[in-house]
Design a protein around this motif. Structure first.
Motif, short mmCIF file in Angstrom:
data_model
loop_
_atom_site.label_atom_id
_atom_site.label_comp_id
_atom_site.label_asym_id
_atom_site.label_seq_id
_atom_site.Cartn_x
_atom_site.Cartn_y
_atom_site.Cartn_z
N LEU A 1 9.42 -0.59 -9.36
CA LEU A 1 9.22 -2.02 -9.60
C LEU A 1 9.41 -2.37 -11.07
O LEU A 1 9.94 -3.44 -11.41
N LYS A 2 9.01 -1.47 -11.97
CA LYS A 2 9.21 -1.70 -13.39
C LYS A 2 10.70 -1.74 -13.74
O LYS A 2 11.14 -2.56 -14.56
N LEU A 3 11.46 -0.86 -13.14
CA LEU A 3 12.91 -0.86 -13.36
C LEU A 3 13.55 -2.15 -12.89
O LEU A 3 14.42 -2.71 -13.57
N VAL A 4 13.15 -2.63 -11.73
CA VAL A 4 13.71 -3.88 -11.21
C VAL A 4 13.40 -5.04 -12.15
O VAL A 4 14.25 -5.91 -12.39
N ALA A 5 12.20 -5.06 -12.68
CA ALA A 5 11.81 -6.13 -13.59
C ALA A 5 12.57 -6.05 -14.92
O ALA A 5 12.86 -7.08 -15.54
N ARG A 6 12.94 -4.83 -15.33
CA ARG A 6 13.53 -4.64 -16.66
C ARG A 6 15.05 -4.71 -16.68
O ARG A 6 15.65 -5.20 -17.65
N LYS B 1 6.37 7.66 -13.37
CA LYS B 1 5.23 6.97 -12.78
C LYS B 1 5.55 6.52 -11.36
O LYS B 1 6.72 6.24 -11.04
N PHE B 2 4.53 6.40 -10.53
CA PHE B 2 4.77 6.06 -9.12
C PHE B 2 5.17 4.59 -8.94
O PHE B 2 5.69 4.22 -7.90
N LEU B 3 4.94 3.76 -9.94
CA LEU B 3 5.37 2.36 -9.87
C LEU B 3 6.62 2.11 -10.71
O LEU B 3 6.95 0.96 -11.02
N ARG C 1 17.82 5.28 -7.84
CA ARG C 1 18.14 5.37 -6.41
C ARG C 1 16.88 5.45 -5.56
O ARG C 1 16.70 4.67 -4.61
N TYR C 2 16.04 6.42 -5.87
CA TYR C 2 14.90 6.71 -4.98
C TYR C 2 13.72 5.77 -5.23
O TYR C 2 12.95 5.50 -4.30
N LYS C 3 13.54 5.28 -6.45
CA LYS C 3 12.39 4.44 -6.74
C LYS C 3 12.76 2.95 -6.75
O LYS C 3 12.19 2.17 -5.99
N ALA C 4 13.70 2.56 -7.62
CA ALA C 4 14.06 1.14 -7.68
C ALA C 4 14.74 0.70 -6.39
O ALA C 4 14.44 -0.38 -5.85
N GLY C 5 15.67 1.52 -5.88
CA GLY C 5 16.35 1.16 -4.64
C GLY C 5 15.38 1.02 -3.49
O GLY C 5 15.46 0.08 -2.69
N ALA C 6 14.43 1.95 -3.40
CA ALA C 6 13.43 1.88 -2.32
C ALA C 6 12.52 0.67 -2.51
O ALA C 6 12.13 0.03 -1.53
N LEU D 1 0.82 -1.21 0.00
CA LEU D 1 0.00 0.00 0.00
C LEU D 1 0.85 1.27 0.00
O LEU D 1 0.52 2.26 -0.65
N LEU D 2 1.98 1.23 0.73
CA LEU D 2 2.80 2.43 0.87
C LEU D 2 3.72 2.68 -0.32
O LEU D 2 4.09 3.83 -0.57
N GLN D 3 4.11 1.63 -1.05
CA GLN D 3 5.05 1.81 -2.15
C GLN D 3 4.53 2.80 -3.20
O GLN D 3 5.27 3.71 -3.60
N PRO D 4 3.27 2.69 -3.68
CA PRO D 4 2.81 3.71 -4.63
C PRO D 4 2.69 5.10 -4.01
O PRO D 4 2.88 6.10 -4.70
#
Length: 457
Positions: free
Chosen positions: A246-251, A241-243, A380-385, A91-94
């Motif tokens: 996770l998209k970066l990690v998958a790609r 985008k706020f997600l 850093r801020y999105k994929a790392g988090a 819930l908090l990730q987005p």
């Protein structure tokens, strides 16, 4: 060189580093206060989780609900907690992704810590008045706090320091955190029996307030570095985008292997954590005794961590890069779990727990974080988090249920599975190192390494 001569030499190098890089002092204070604030409360959480009194954790209505359906909630304490934490992370990730996408650094960093300070004041009122269910609420809160607050810290450090500085300074910064992690349990041991659990919330809130001051001071150096190297500015919203994390990690292969290494590390830690809690639940009768035990264990972890940081972290990272700092913990865990699989003695469980956590804090974590100094802010801020929160807690959830299954076959089965996971972690590190070698070296002021790995999401 004798230890007496070596100590002044190390102190001299630290003073030289402070002169070379003034923001290092504020980073030092920041991480010291952050981990002090967390470790003041960690023994309280551990004591609640390991409590034999199920209503010290869950509200009476919740216990009665499950009991009415033939389920003894006390037998699934950790499983229920880890499941709830993972749901909260989803819930908090987005929400976090939206915050860092839509607001500049000067807004979202203080806002995140302000939220945690405000909730600590709320917990003070809850514990002071004895509100039912406060135990579960606090356990969930501190688990979320630990991951988000530390993840944000390291992301911010990659704004302030470049890769060469990170390899020289992250050992010092990590040592500051370890000193803070020493202070936290010491404060708890000294105060909790006299002032009670509620007032420890206020102690932690004061320490987190100091973190906000450090953020405000460090922002100027982050801006300066971005201007000098012509990097994307953190003073404007990063967009996307706020997600996207996770998209970066998958790609991206690099991020996928980073995630795999974190998942495996979480696995071995979770298996040990569950065994440790089972021991504490039967060995200690009261919450205060369990809090004292976990504070002692934290002090042992932090003692070993500080020794490694003082004598090994900086030399390894600055001279040899991240490979030894990532591989040594994996090999140490393999040895430890091999011993436990053969002879799972309670004392040996505690020893391996200390070694596992200390090697993660002193070597593996700083090494992984240096990678983020060579990639874009969204990484850093999105994929790392995302890796350090949702993926981390997803791994927690999977392994806590796996432990429940394996524990039916005895401790040797648990540690045998842990040995396989530790081996997989080492293989993952080798693949991670191959991907890390493909990153461009951080260039001088005219370079734009930050622009290379970017997300279109």
């Amino acid at each position: 060189m004798s230890p007496a001569a070596a100590a002044p030499s190390r102190l001299g190098r630290f003073r030289a580093a402070l002169s070379e890089s003034p923001p290092l002092l504020w980073a030092f204070v920041y991480f010291f206060c952050l981990l002090s604030g967390y470790y003041v409360l960690r023994p309280v959480r551990e004591a609640m989780v390991a409590s034999s009194d199920i209503e010290a954790v869950f509200p009476h209505a919740m216990v009665a609900f499950f009991a009415g359906r033939g389920v003894a909630l006390g037998e699934f304490t950790l499983q229920v907690i880890f499941t709830a934490v993972f749901a909260i992370m989803l819930l908090l990730q987005p929400v976090y992704g939206w915050l860092v996408s839509r607001f500049p650094r000067r807004v979202f960093l203080p806002a995140i810590y302000g939220f945690f300070i405000g909730t600590l004041l709320l917990f003070y009122l809850m514990f002071d008045s004895g509100v039912a269910g406060r135990g579960l609420a606090f356990i969930l809160w501190i688990t979320v706090f630990n991951l988000f607050a530390v993840a944000v810290f390291w992301s911010f450090m990659a704004d302030v320091f470049d890769n060469a500085q990170a390899r020289r300074f992250y050992g010092y910064i990590g040592a500051a955190g370890t000193l803070g992690a020493f202070l936290g349990p010491m404060l708890t041991k000294a105060l909790v029996k006299q002032v009670g659990i509620a007032n420890m919330m206020l102690v932690s809130a004061v320490l987190l307030s100091a973190c906000v001051v450090c953020i405000l001071k460090l922002r100027a150096w982050a801006v300066l570095r971005e201007r000098e190297r012509r990097l994307a500015s953190g003073e404007v919203p990063m967009g996307g985008k706020f997600l996207a994390g996770l998209k970066l990690v998958a790609r991206e292969p690099l991020l996928r292997w980073l995630a795999l290494v974190v998942i495996a590390g979480v696995g071995v830690g979770t298996l040990l954590y569950n065994e440790q809690n089972a021991i504490a639940r039967t060995a200690f009768a009261t919450a205060a005794e369990r809090a004292d035990y976990f504070a002692t264990l934290d002090l042992a972890v932090n003692s070993l961590t500080l020794l490694v940081q003082l004598f090994a972290t900086r030399p390894l990272l600055s001279r040899f890069g991240i490979a030894p700092a990532l591989l040594i913990p994996g090999f140490a865990i393999i040895v430890g779990f091999s011993v436990l699989a053969a002879s799972p003695l309670p004392l040996m469980v505690a020893v391996v727990q200390v070694v596992t956590r200390a090697s993660e804090f002193s070597l593996a974590k700083p090494a992984r974080e240096t990678i983020y100094t060579r990639v874009g802010r969204e990484w850093r801020y999105k994929a790392g988090a995302a890796i350090d929160t949702v993926i981390y807690r997803g791994a927690d959830l999977g392994f806590v249920w796996l432990h429940k299954l394996l524990s039916a076959f005895g401790s040797s089965a648990v540690f045998g599975a842990g040995l396989l996971v530790a081996t997989g972690m080492t293989v993952g590190v080798l693949r991670l190192l191959r991907e890390e070698a493909k990153l461009p070296s951080e260039r001088g002021a005219g370079g734009a390494v930050e622009d290379a790995p970017a997300s279109p999401a």
